[in-house]
Write a protein that holds these residues in place. Structure first.
Motif, short mmCIF file in Angstrom:
data_model
loop_
_atom_site.label_atom_id
_atom_site.label_comp_id
_atom_site.label_asym_id
_atom_site.label_seq_id
_atom_site.Cartn_x
_atom_site.Cartn_y
_atom_site.Cartn_z
N PRO A 43 -0.81 -3.95 -14.79
CA PRO A 43 -1.83 -4.49 -13.88
C PRO A 43 -1.71 -3.92 -12.46
O PRO A 43 -2.41 -4.35 -11.56
CB PRO A 43 -1.55 -5.99 -13.89
N VAL A 44 -0.78 -2.96 -12.27
CA VAL A 44 -0.53 -2.42 -10.93
C VAL A 44 -0.59 -0.90 -10.97
O VAL A 44 0.06 -0.26 -11.80
CB VAL A 44 0.85 -2.87 -10.40
N ARG A 45 -1.39 -0.32 -10.08
CA ARG A 45 -1.44 1.13 -9.90
C ARG A 45 -0.74 1.47 -8.59
O ARG A 45 -0.83 0.72 -7.61
CB ARG A 45 -2.88 1.63 -9.81
N LEU A 46 -0.09 2.61 -8.58
CA LEU A 46 0.61 3.03 -7.37
C LEU A 46 0.35 4.51 -7.13
O LEU A 46 0.40 5.30 -8.06
CB LEU A 46 2.11 2.75 -7.52
N GLN A 47 0.05 4.83 -5.89
CA GLN A 47 -0.13 6.24 -5.56
C GLN A 47 0.46 6.55 -4.19
O GLN A 47 0.52 5.70 -3.31
CB GLN A 47 -1.60 6.65 -5.62
N TRP A 48 0.92 7.79 -4.08
CA TRP A 48 1.51 8.29 -2.84
C TRP A 48 0.53 9.25 -2.18
O TRP A 48 0.15 10.25 -2.77
CB TRP A 48 2.82 9.02 -3.14
N ASP A 49 0.11 8.91 -0.98
CA ASP A 49 -0.83 9.74 -0.23
C ASP A 49 -0.19 10.20 1.07
O ASP A 49 0.72 9.55 1.59
CB ASP A 49 -2.10 8.94 0.08
N PRO A 50 -0.66 11.31 1.64
CA PRO A 50 -0.07 11.76 2.91
C PRO A 50 -0.16 10.68 3.98
O PRO A 50 -1.23 10.11 4.19
CB PRO A 50 -0.94 12.98 3.28
N GLU A 51 0.97 10.39 4.60
CA GLU A 51 0.96 9.47 5.73
C GLU A 51 0.12 10.10 6.85
O GLU A 51 -0.07 11.31 6.90
CB GLU A 51 2.39 9.21 6.21
N ARG A 52 -0.40 9.26 7.72
CA ARG A 52 -1.30 9.72 8.78
C ARG A 52 -0.75 9.37 10.15
O ARG A 52 -0.09 8.35 10.34
CB ARG A 52 -2.68 9.07 8.61
N GLY A 53 -1.06 10.23 11.11
CA GLY A 53 -0.77 9.94 12.50
C GLY A 53 -1.91 9.15 13.12
O GLY A 53 -2.94 8.91 12.47
N PRO A 54 -1.78 8.76 14.38
CA PRO A 54 -2.84 7.97 15.03
C PRO A 54 -4.20 8.66 15.04
O PRO A 54 -5.23 7.98 15.02
CB PRO A 54 -2.30 7.76 16.45
N ARG A 55 -4.22 9.99 15.06
CA ARG A 55 -5.50 10.71 15.06
C ARG A 55 -5.90 11.16 13.65
O ARG A 55 -6.68 12.09 13.49
CB ARG A 55 -5.43 11.89 16.02
N HIS A 56 -5.35 10.50 12.66
CA HIS A 56 -5.65 10.73 11.24
C HIS A 56 -5.10 12.05 10.71
O HIS A 56 -5.45 12.47 9.60
CB HIS A 56 -7.16 10.66 10.96
N ASN A 57 -4.27 12.73 11.48
CA ASN A 57 -3.67 13.97 11.00
C ASN A 57 -2.69 13.66 9.88
O ASN A 57 -1.93 12.69 9.94
CB ASN A 57 -2.95 14.70 12.14
N ALA A 58 -2.72 14.50 8.83
CA ALA A 58 -1.81 14.31 7.70
C ALA A 58 -0.39 14.69 8.12
O ALA A 58 -0.18 15.74 8.73
CB ALA A 58 -2.26 15.16 6.53
N LEU A 59 0.57 13.84 7.79
CA LEU A 59 1.97 14.09 8.09
C LEU A 59 2.66 14.66 6.84
O LEU A 59 2.15 14.52 5.72
CB LEU A 59 2.64 12.80 8.55
N PRO A 60 3.83 15.29 7.00
CA PRO A 60 4.47 15.98 5.88
C PRO A 60 5.25 15.07 4.94
O PRO A 60 6.12 15.53 4.22
CB PRO A 60 5.39 16.98 6.57
#
Length: 199
Positions: free
Chosen positions: A110-127
């Motif tokens: 009943p639970v899905r999990l996904q890992w997405d790029p973390e974001r900075g305050p200006r929505h920039n993708a972090l590593p």
């Protein structure tokens, strides 16, 4: 980079963890008043919770996207959160994993999990990655009826931070203090978390 590639970072206490969701006023206002989710919140659809404040800001456009104009900070029990992780299935089969076993787990979980790029305050993708957790069926019922301790409207804070950001200010000190969540080894393995920073 000292941050592990896949790590849960959150605001938490000994007993609770804060996750975020964004809704329109029709859903958020009754929830804020009741301090739990009530109608017209729908239990029969998947609901995604996010421990990362900045990922929620990316997803909601700093509370500017239609249907996501109210940002809620939901305090839930750590025991419930870890129940969700223990029963989670990754949304996508990992490279080299047994696809048939993953498909069986996907059907029953009943639970899905996904890992997405973390974001900075200006929505920039972090590593490095941030976790999203999708709850359905039994997990939604537990979330609403058992795990939720409090619901707070943080939209005014969101707008204030966003205004400071647009004015060119450093908003780091205004963000919620999020720390690495202490995952037991078995849960880290289930969700594919990275235990150590890259060498």
């Amino acid at each position: 980079m000292n941050t592990p590639y896949r790590q849960i970072r959150a605001a938490y206490t000994a007993d609770s963890i804060t996750v975020y969701q964004a809704y329109d006023p029709a859903i958020s206002e009754p929830a804020i008043a009741a301090r739990r989710f009530v109608e017209p919140f729908r239990r029969n659809r998947m609901t995604w919770i996010k421990p990362s404040f900045l990922w929620m800001m990316y997803r909601s456009g700093w509370a500017g996207k239609p249907g996501q104009t109210r940002v809620l900070a939901i305090e839930i029990t750590r025991s419930g959160f870890e129940w969700a992780l223990a029963g989670a299935c990754l949304s996508h089969c990992e490279p080299g994993a047994d696809r048939a076993a993953w498909s069986r787990r996907l059907r029953r979980s009943p639970v899905r999990l996904q890992w997405d790029p973390e974001r900075g305050p200006r929505h920039n993708a972090l590593p490095y990655r941030s976790v999203q957790i999708g709850l359905s069926g039994e997990a939604v019922d537990r979330y609403v009826d058992e795990w939720t301790l409090d619901i707070a409207d943080v939209t005014a804070r969101v707008h204030g931070i966003h205004a400071a950001l647009r004015a060119g200010e450093d908003v780091t000190g205004s963000l919620p203090a999020e720390r690495p969540y202490p995952l037991p080894a078995d849960l880290a393995e289930i969700i594919g978390a990275t235990r150590k920073p890259p060498a």
